[in-house]
Design an enzyme around this catalytic site. Structure first.
Site, PDB file in Angstrom:
ATOM      1  CG  ASP A  49      -1.877  -1.184   1.227  1.00  0.00           C
ATOM      2  OD1 ASP A  49      -2.192  -1.712   0.159  1.00  0.00           O
ATOM      3  OD2 ASP A  49      -2.293  -1.585   2.336  1.00  0.00           O
ATOM      4  CD  GLU A 205      -9.404  -2.056  -2.290  1.00  0.00           C
ATOM      5  OE1 GLU A 205     -10.528  -2.430  -1.928  1.00  0.00           O
ATOM      6  OE2 GLU A 205      -8.342  -2.580  -1.888  1.00  0.00           O
TER       7      GLU A 205
END
Length: 521
Positions: A49, A205
């Site tokens: 991430d 997302e």
């Protein structure tokens, strides 16, 4: 590649290992090739991430840590290729006793998908702890201390963006919906003043927003197909037009771009990579008709395996790994599996050693104060030197791996007080953790003991060995698996682990002299 440089680099590593030089001199994986080029991944370890920003001539990279403590790791680089650990943002996790490994554990929860920005001399970091509202951490120094404002809602994978005029926003989307919502924040970034749906991308997302030449660019991960999209608009509220960018076959997903001091741009993206976890790739980016294109004009729409460095002239660097525990604080490479019980460990009771006192648990998966750091690929070996003098009967203390599979090389004592070694393997399944223990306990003489875990992320297998003199090594147990999954395990790549637990209260302890990381399996 300059093969002469590569030969001498590998030779220097080998000499350092055999000479006993601290393994900070031994590179497990070096992205920087020393000839003005680099190879992907930039870090051969689990740094998922990613969000990367530039402040002046410095780059900062924030990454997910889940239930590991301290949480939210920030790395620093001068050239986007050579990284060191700068800080952790969150000292302890709160809200539930599960973060103390009480009432069950919180693996795969905690902190993930943070976004980092800098404005007006202040660093801002948005993160949404699982089950809690979004927090905006802030600090003038990347090393902290960090304070935070808590918002009135939870924004999944919050993508923080601060416009040229100081207006602040969060872009958020959950892939089961795909609707991208833009939250408007007040000037102090402490309150939401508005919310508006601005776009829809099926499965989106991990939103990230950047601005270039009057255009806003919105990047979104598409986990169902491990892809990355980019949308652009003249206004933050749309209308947006969207294009597919790359995917895990061509380089990765979930990422964005960061600008260079010379006005150029580089891309960063994570890629699911098996047992090692999710690694970050870097890519040159060029622009065509106002759209970013990953790769080079000669090889577009693909993250290169090997490319020219974006910025040259800076020395080799990598995150710390080896440790002789000579400092009064743990190195930034270490994290606990959950909030630690600080009464059960010490770096000062015996200076130069890490002392672990057993926590009460039935198995490793539920044992507090397991100290971990990232496994490194493609092949690496972790070696610990131990003083087992004060390990008591019933104590299970030692070294191994931690993840979907947790392999343990354990020191204990038999009825006669003899130190013994045994192996065990815990697999975390959807039905709960299951442990298989080697019934054969091998006696070991003396109190000084070296344990070694060799991890091969090309074959996803590991092996244990031990030594009573640090010179002659004996294999023990069978090869064990390495794996990564998001439904079970820690949602992280396999980690090295130091542990000490007992089914009952114990006054024993384990003293750890050193941890050394070296290349090779």
């Amino acid at each position: 590649m300059n093969y002469g440089q590569e030969f001498w680099r590998v030779s220097a590593i080998a000499l350092a290992i055999f000479a006993g030089v601290p393994a900070t001199a031994a590179q497990v994986w070096q992205s920087d090739q020393g000839d003005g080029s680099y190879r992907n991944p930039v870090l051969y370890a689990d740094y998922p991430d990613p969000d990367i920003i530039r402040v002046g001539s410095d780059f900062y990279f924030v990454t997910t840590t889940f239930a590991d403590v301290p949480g939210i790791t920030i790395l620093h680089s001068k050239d986007l290729i050579n990284w060191t650990i700068a800080s952790h943002v969150v000292p302890r996790l709160d809200d539930t006793k599960r973060y103390d490994l009480k009432n069950g554990g919180a693996y795969r929860k905690g902190l993930f998908a943070a976004s980092l920005r800098h404005h007006g001399g202040m660093f801002y970091l948005a993160v949404t702890p699982v089950g809690q509202n979004t927090r905006i951490y802030y600090s003038r120094d990347i090393r902290g201390p960090w304070r935070y404002h808590e918002l009135d809602r939870a924004a999944f994978d919050p993508g923080l963006f601060i416009d040229d005029d100081g207006s602040a926003y969060i872009a958020t989307s959950y892939n089961a919906d795909g609707t991208i919502t833009l939250l408007t924040l007040d000037k102090t970034l402490s309150h939401v003043t508005g919310a508006r749906k601005i776009h829809y991308i099926k499965g989106a997302e991990g939103s990230k927003i950047i601005k270039r030449k009057g255009w806003y660019y919105l990047f979104n991960a598409i986990p169902p197909r491990l892809g990355l999209t980019v949308s652009r608009a003249r206004n933050l509220f749309g209308p947006w037009e969207t294009r597919n960018e790359i995917d895990d076959r061509t380089g990765g997903h979930q990422g964005a771009l960061v600008d260079l001091p010379n006005g150029g741009w580089f891309g960063f993206v994570m890629r699911d990579s098996g047992a090692i976890g999710r690694m970050t790739n870097m890519s040159p980016v060029f622009w065509r008709d106002g759209w970013p294109i990953w790769g080079t004009p000669d090889a577009p729409n693909r993250v290169p395996d090997h490319a020219e460095k974006p910025i040259k002239g800076f020395p080799l660097a990598q995150p710390a790994a080896s440790d002789d525990f000579s400092r009064p604080r743990l190195g930034l490479q270490w994290q606990w599996n959950h909030n630690p019980d600080d009464s059960r460990w010490s770096l000062t009771e015996r200076p130069g050693f890490l002392r672990l006192r057993p926590t009460v648990a039935n198995q490793l998966w539920t044992a507090r104060n397991t100290l971990v750091q990232k496994g490194q690929g493609p092949r690496s070996t972790g070696t610990v030197k131990l003083d087992t003098s004060h390990v008591e009967r019933g104590d299970r203390c030692g070294f191994g791996t931690f993840g979907q599979y947790s392999a343990q090389l354990t020191v204990s004592r038999d009825r006669d007080g003899q130190a013994t070694l045994s192996t065990a393997l815990t697999e975390d399944t959807e039905a709960g953790p299951k442990t298989n223990v080697d019934a054969t306990a091998r006696p070991v003489p003396g109190n000084n003991l070296w344990l070694r875990a060799s991890l091969d992320f090309k074959t996803d297998r590991g092996r244990f060995s031990y030594s009573t003199d640090g010179q002659r090594w004996t294999r023990i147990g069978t090869p064990f698996p390495l794996a990564f999954a998001w439904r079970t395990g820690t949602f992280q790549g396999e980690q090295f682990a130091l542990f000490c637990y007992n089914r009952s209260q114990s006054s024993g302890y384990l003293d750890i002299d050193s941890f050394t990381l070296t290349p090779g399996g």
